[in-house]
Design a protein around this motif. Structure first.
Motif, PDB file in Angstrom:
ATOM      1  N   VAL A  99      12.404   0.210 110.796  1.00  0.00           N
ATOM      2  CA  VAL A  99      12.789  -1.030 111.485  1.00  0.00           C
ATOM      3  C   VAL A  99      14.113  -0.811 112.234  1.00  0.00           C
ATOM      4  CG1 VAL A  99      11.529  -2.459 109.849  1.00  0.00           C
ATOM      5  CG2 VAL A  99      13.953  -1.965 109.433  1.00  0.00           C
ATOM      6  N   THR A 124       2.961   2.218 119.412  1.00  0.00           N
ATOM      7  CA  THR A 124       3.463   0.912 119.818  1.00  0.00           C
ATOM      8  C   THR A 124       4.619   0.446 118.937  1.00  0.00           C
ATOM      9  OG1 THR A 124       1.241   0.411 120.568  1.00  0.00           O
ATOM     10  CG2 THR A 124       2.741  -1.442 120.332  1.00  0.00           C
ATOM     11  N   GLY A 125       4.440   0.540 117.615  1.00  0.00           N
ATOM     12  CA  GLY A 125       5.471   0.057 116.705  1.00  0.00           C
ATOM     13  C   GLY A 125       6.749   0.885 116.794  1.00  0.00           C
ATOM     14  N   MET A 128       8.760   0.123 120.058  1.00  0.00           N
ATOM     15  CA  MET A 128       9.439  -1.180 120.077  1.00  0.00           C
ATOM     16  C   MET A 128      10.588  -1.239 119.072  1.00  0.00           C
ATOM     17  SD  MET A 128       6.621  -4.100 120.829  1.00  0.00           S
ATOM     18  CE  MET A 128       5.278  -3.604 119.811  1.00  0.00           C
ATOM     19  N   MET A 132      14.539  -1.813 120.062  1.00  0.00           N
ATOM     20  CA  MET A 132      15.395  -2.878 119.522  1.00  0.00           C
ATOM     21  C   MET A 132      16.620  -2.291 118.828  1.00  0.00           C
ATOM     22  SD  MET A 132      12.919  -5.929 118.186  1.00  0.00           S
ATOM     23  CE  MET A 132      14.105  -7.231 118.536  1.00  0.00           C
ATOM     24  N   ALA A 163      -2.743   2.392 124.716  1.00  0.00           N
ATOM     25  CA  ALA A 163      -1.307   2.439 124.434  1.00  0.00           C
ATOM     26  C   ALA A 163      -0.734   3.787 124.874  1.00  0.00           C
ATOM     27  CB  ALA A 163      -1.058   2.213 122.946  1.00  0.00           C
TER      28      ALA A 163
ATOM     29  N   GLY B  79       8.346  -4.491 110.218  1.00  0.00           N
ATOM     30  CA  GLY B  79       7.983  -3.136 110.644  1.00  0.00           C
ATOM     31  C   GLY B  79       6.794  -3.150 111.582  1.00  0.00           C
ATOM     32  N   GLY B  80       6.272  -1.951 111.863  1.00  0.00           N
ATOM     33  CA  GLY B  80       5.134  -1.832 112.766  1.00  0.00           C
ATOM     34  C   GLY B  80       5.431  -2.455 114.115  1.00  0.00           C
ATOM     35  N   ALA B  81       4.399  -2.924 114.795  1.00  0.00           N
ATOM     36  CA  ALA B  81       4.593  -3.589 116.084  1.00  0.00           C
ATOM     37  C   ALA B  81       4.856  -5.080 115.896  1.00  0.00           C
ATOM     38  CB  ALA B  81       3.356  -3.388 116.961  1.00  0.00           C
ATOM     39  N   PRO B  84       8.902  -6.287 115.659  1.00  0.00           N
ATOM     40  CA  PRO B  84       9.604  -6.506 116.925  1.00  0.00           C
ATOM     41  C   PRO B  84       9.004  -7.647 117.757  1.00  0.00           C
ATOM     42  CG  PRO B  84       9.230  -4.174 116.590  1.00  0.00           C
ATOM     43  CD  PRO B  84       8.491  -4.893 115.494  1.00  0.00           C
ATOM     44  N   LEU B  85       7.689  -7.826 117.719  1.00  0.00           N
ATOM     45  CA  LEU B  85       7.076  -8.857 118.563  1.00  0.00           C
ATOM     46  C   LEU B  85       7.378 -10.257 118.032  1.00  0.00           C
ATOM     47  CD1 LEU B  85       3.701  -7.067 119.339  1.00  0.00           C
ATOM     48  CD2 LEU B  85       5.531  -7.598 120.973  1.00  0.00           C
ATOM     49  N   GLY B 123       6.350  -6.245 124.476  1.00  0.00           N
ATOM     50  CA  GLY B 123       5.050  -5.603 124.250  1.00  0.00           C
ATOM     51  C   GLY B 123       4.284  -5.241 125.499  1.00  0.00           C
ATOM     52  N   GLY B 179      -1.589  -1.234 121.595  1.00  0.00           N
ATOM     53  CA  GLY B 179      -1.490  -0.977 120.171  1.00  0.00           C
ATOM     54  C   GLY B 179      -2.506   0.040 119.682  1.00  0.00           C
TER      55      GLY B 179
END
Lengths: 350, 230
Positions: A99, A124-125, A128, A132, A163, B79-81, B84-85, B123, B179
């Protein structure tokens, strides 16, 4: 340490129990980090932020290089922290991106005033969360961050309809080469340029002989028949291009190399770094058999192996299988690859 | 909340979302198992549990402070996408809530749209990509239309929830273009997008907390503690 076994639902016949050297599924990441700290006195571990970092940080004037990603790909990334490679690595849960707080903390730890390179695999994760983290660092400390995203997996069609390609084997080579450039005192822009050059000149593809088993899940991620293999598999058990019958190593080498060679394309006379990687559950004996087959095919195409790397460096837990990465080299990349490195997983020239 | 949303209304919206995530955790994970990596329910549940705990932190006495806290907590824990989204959605929304208390309906609608813009910026999703956008964008369009037509707030929120559910259902025949599901290409067709499913829960939770046709004290900030029960 004890062997722990779990009952597995009846639908997964043939995979009686999950057998792993763990204590509890929820503790695997933390306990592995504690193990890294215990084994490698040069390194420090922040257990709260789940960061492995060098003990001699920050170093004034040196560009910081950090990476990170889901756990389960060891030695990537924590095993690549040390002199001449990464300054810090952020560990997420198994197959889950770390994170932004972690990237913020790591960026602050390694920033010696010359800026920080983020090495990010194209998921993707991950993209992002790193983005951040960089925004938070800029807001909090004014740190200058440049991110370079790896996307070398030719098994995925690169188009606006997906993606994009996944970051796989090239990430390992990029972390070594960019880390060396930072160690030499190059500027952030120069280190980022080297990193982009590596990504632009590297291509990979993988093949699974078995699935992997995520500790918290307890059963294999996908079912693969005894006589089948998954061509073009990702490092989280994502599906590949196709499922095909089991074949000899020479055929597998051709199946992996042909798309790689055609994609860049690699040409006769090119010097390459040839990286035959194990996905975690395949013995080195088999990886050298693969390397032998790969070298014969490259020789047939007139592609010269200037450097090589063979072993388990970017893995998918206990998955059996391999990936092949070719990186087209020039003199600068060769000298950066040869530069001293001292990490748990890669160590030479020291 | 015809007179606007109080701090307590917004807290209740988030708590209602947490309850809906908890009761739909396995469904979300099941949807994600089909086309992703089988952790959406668990990740969202972990995040919303942390959010509900964080709502007790001191200093959260304005709508903007509450909503930004929700965003920061989701970013740090999901966590993951999705982290943040959803995190960006609440952070941008919090930044657009302004200082008025209670928050007027038009301001709230504009803040929700600022959140959507944040999701798009983060995204890069567009309509039809089979993502949370496909539930969120129609919901906010319906909300704006209803408010513009002079509908009272409760009716507008219900229209938004219905549009979110329709948008969620419309993701099933789509081919994923963002994704992890996008690696499946055509094989993603026939499965509902888990992000759109959790987004429909978010808007439905607004009906739970903000959309009831009920008499409310008209009120200054903090005086509306009468609706915190589930």
């Amino acid at each position: 340490m004890v062997f722990v076994t779990w009952e597995v639902p009846a639908i997964l016949e043939g995979t009686a129990v999950m057998k792993k050297l763990i204590n509890a599924a929820e503790d695997v990441v933390t306990e592995a980090l504690q193990g890294i700290e215990a084994a490698h006195p040069d390194l420090r571990v922040d257990l709260v932020n789940k960061i492995v970092y060098r003990g001699d940080l920050p170093r004034s004037g040196k560009v910081g290089v950090i990476s990170g990603g889901g756990s389960g790909h060891e030695p990537m990334h924590g095993g690549f922290v040390g002199l001449g490679m990464l300054d810090a690595a952020c560990a997420g849960e198994v197959f889950t991106s770390p994170v932004p707080d972690q990237m913020l903390a790591a960026t602050k730890l390694v920033d010696g005033g010359a800026g920080v390179l983020h090495v990010v695999k194209n998921y993707t994760g991950d993209v992002m969360n790193f983005e951040m983290g960089a925004e938070l660092a800029a807001a909090e400390t004014g740190a200058r961050v440049v991110a370079v995203v790896t996307d070398d997996d030719v098994a995925v069609q690169d188009s606006t309809w997906t993606a994009g390609r996944r970051g796989v084997g090239v990430t390992v080579l990029l972390e070594k080469i960019a880390g060396a450039a930072a160690e030499q005192g190059r500027s952030l822009d120069e280190v980022a340029d080297v990193a982009r050059t590596v990504n632009a000149n590297g291509r990979s593809m993988g093949l699974a002989l078995t699935s992997c088993t995520v500790p918290a899940v307890g059963h294999p991620t996908f079912d693969l028949g005894e006589d089948e293999m998954e061509l073009g598999v990702g490092i989280h058990g994502e599906p590949g291009r196709e499922r095909i019958p089991l074949a000899p190593a020479r055929d597998i080498a051709a199946l992996l190399l042909e798309p790689i060679l055609a994609d860049l394309p690699f040409r006769a006379g090119d010097d390459v770094l040839c990286f035959v990687n194990g996905l975690g559950g395949t013995p080195l004996l088999e990886l050298y058999i693969m390397f032998n087959e790969v070298s014969k095919i490259l020789s047939g195409h007139g592609v010269r192996i200037a450097r090589s790397l063979v072993g388990n460096y970017i893995t998918s837990l206990d998955m059996a299988g391999t990936s092949v990465t070719l990186l087209r080299m020039d003199d600068d990349l060769l000298s950066l690859w040869d530069a001293p490195v001292k990490t748990p997983a890669l160590r030479w020239g020291i | 909340m015809t007179n606007g949303a109080t701090v307590e209304d917004l807290r209740e919206w988030v708590r209602a979302f947490a309850r809906r995530i908890e009761s739909n955790k396995d469904l979300l994970t099941e949807l994600d198992a089909a086309i992703g990596d089988a952790d959406h329910g668990a990740n969202m549940h972990r995040g919303l549990t942390a959010v509900v705990a964080a709502l007790g932190d001191p200093g959260l006495d304005t709508p903007a402070a509450v909503v930004k806290k929700v965003g920061m907590t989701l970013v740090s824990t999901v966590g993951g996408a999705s982290g943040p989204l959803y995190g960006t959605f609440f952070l941008r929304m919090g930044g657009a809530l302004g200082d008025a208390q209670p928050v007027p309906p038009e301001t709230l609608a504009a803040a929700l749209r600022a959140g959507l813009d944040g999701v798009v910026a983060r995204g890069k999703a567009e309509a039809g990509d089979k993502t949370m956008y496909d539930a969120l964008a129609p919901a906010l369009d319906a909300l704006d239309e209803a408010l513009a037509a002079g509908e009272p707030w409760p009716a507008a929120v219900r229209a938004a929830a219905a549009a979110a559910e329709a948008g969620r259902d419309a993701t099933t025949p789509m081919t994923a273009r963002k994704g992890r599901a996008s690696y499946l290409g055509e094989r993603s067709v026939g499965h509902q997008d888990p992000g759109a499913a959790s987004t429909a829960l978010l808007i439905a939770s607004a009906v739970d907390a903000l959309g009831a046709d009920r008499e409310r004290s008209t009120t200054t900030a903090g005086a509306a503690g009468d609706d915190s029960a589930p």
